[in-house]
Design an enzyme around this catalytic site. Structure first.
Site, PDB file in Angstrom:
ATOM      1  N   GLY A  66      33.429 -27.700  28.313  1.00 54.45           N
ATOM      2  CA  GLY A  66      34.611 -28.130  27.569  1.00 54.45           C
ATOM      3  C   GLY A  66      35.862 -27.534  28.180  1.00 54.45           C
TER       4      GLY A  66
ATOM      5  CD  GLN B 292      40.145 -23.381  27.766  1.00 52.49           C
ATOM      6  OE1 GLN B 292      39.702 -24.466  27.421  1.00 52.49           O
ATOM      7  NE2 GLN B 292      39.383 -22.417  28.220  1.00 52.49           N
TER       8      GLN B 292
ATOM      9  CB  CYS C 163      35.934 -18.636  26.679  1.00 53.44           C
ATOM     10  SG  CYS C 163      37.578 -19.387  26.676  1.00 53.44           S
ATOM     11  CG  LEU C 164      35.550 -22.673  31.460  1.00 53.07           C
ATOM     12  CD1 LEU C 164      35.937 -24.104  31.819  1.00 53.07           C
ATOM     13  CD2 LEU C 164      34.517 -22.134  32.456  1.00 53.07           C
TER      14      LEU C 164
ATOM     15  CG  HIS D   1      35.120 -22.612  22.265  1.00 51.11           C
ATOM     16  ND1 HIS D   1      34.567 -21.367  22.486  1.00 51.11           N
ATOM     17  CD2 HIS D   1      35.999 -22.796  23.298  1.00 51.11           C
ATOM     18  CE1 HIS D   1      35.088 -20.837  23.565  1.00 51.11           C
ATOM     19  NE2 HIS D   1      35.961 -21.683  24.085  1.00 51.11           N
ATOM     20  CD  GLU D   2      36.803 -26.420  24.561  1.00 49.39           C
ATOM     21  OE1 GLU D   2      37.948 -26.043  24.845  1.00 49.39           O
ATOM     22  OE2 GLU D   2      35.779 -25.950  25.111  1.00 49.39           O
TER      23      GLU D   2
ATOM     24  CG  HIS E 218      40.762 -22.915  23.737  1.00 45.72           C
ATOM     25  ND1 HIS E 218      41.163 -21.661  24.118  1.00 45.72           N
ATOM     26  CD2 HIS E 218      39.496 -23.052  24.217  1.00 45.72           C
ATOM     27  CE1 HIS E 218      40.189 -21.060  24.790  1.00 45.72           C
ATOM     28  NE2 HIS E 218      39.165 -21.876  24.858  1.00 45.72           N
TER      29      HIS E 218
END
Ligand code: K1U
Ligand code: ZN
Length: 176
Positions: free
Chosen positions: A46, A51, A92-93, A134-135, A138
């Site tokens: 994702g 991000q 997480c990236l 999660h997204e 963000h």
């Protein structure tokens, strides 16, 4: 297409609340393409526009085994959360090398616009439900580590700051 740089926690820009997309046009479709390329290359399952330092409500997700089932969510909203919750070990990236357990609703109902600007709805469970929550966090300026205890957050910050100092030292040596 282009690979976009991914902001790294604790970058303050990760705490920006993203604005709704006013019009799904070619600019947004280009952003979606670049975000998908960046997510697949990372690799991740994702990516939220926040991000990549774009503060508009756009998400790409692909939780398929083959990595061939891209889901594009523009202005996504969760309209229902199950009472049942599930704990999942998240990554997480934007938080390199850190994985920890987060408790979230095990099922959600989601509404969003697709790349053509058409509204659609779907039910999510398993990894897809985790990833959507999660997204959307963000887009609301929240990083998954902020679900953890203050003690864990402090330890993670210390570790990341040390990692980031060491990366800077290596980069400085390479440029000399
Ligand atoms: O938002 C992000 O930073 C992407 C993140 C999504 C996510 C993963 C797991 C639980 C919740 C949210 C990632 O993709 S982290 C990398 C990852 O999980 C992965 C990488 C390669 C293959 C499979 C998974
Ligand atoms: Zn993340």
């Amino acid at each position: 297409m282009a690979l976009l740089p991914i902001l790294q926690y604790p970058d303050e820009r990760l705490h920006t609340v993203a604005k709704p997309v006013a019009q799904v046009d070619d600019r947004i479709r280009r952003l979606v393409k670049d975000m998908a390329e960046t997510m697949y290359e990372a690799p991740g399952v994702g990516l939220a526009a926040t991000q990549v330092d774009v503060h508009e409500r756009v998400i790409v997700i692909d939780v398929s085994e083959q990595g061939d089932d891209l889901l594009v969510l523009i202005n996504p909203e969760i309209t229902w959360y199950s009472e049942e919750t599930k704990v999942y070990e998240e990554g997480c990236l934007s938080v390199s090398g850190i994985y920890d357990k987060v408790e979230r609703a095990s099922e959600v109902k989601v509404t969003a616009l697709n790349e053509k600007g058409e509204r659609f709805e779907f039910d999510a469970d398993g990894l897809l439900a985790v990833c959507v929550q999660h997204e959307i966090d963000h887009l609301d300026g929240k990083v998954f580590v902020e679900h953890l205890s203050m003690l864990k957050q402090t330890r993670i910050l210390t570790r990341l700051r040390k990692q980031q100092r060491e990366t800077k030292k290596v980069d400085a040596k390479v440029t000399v």
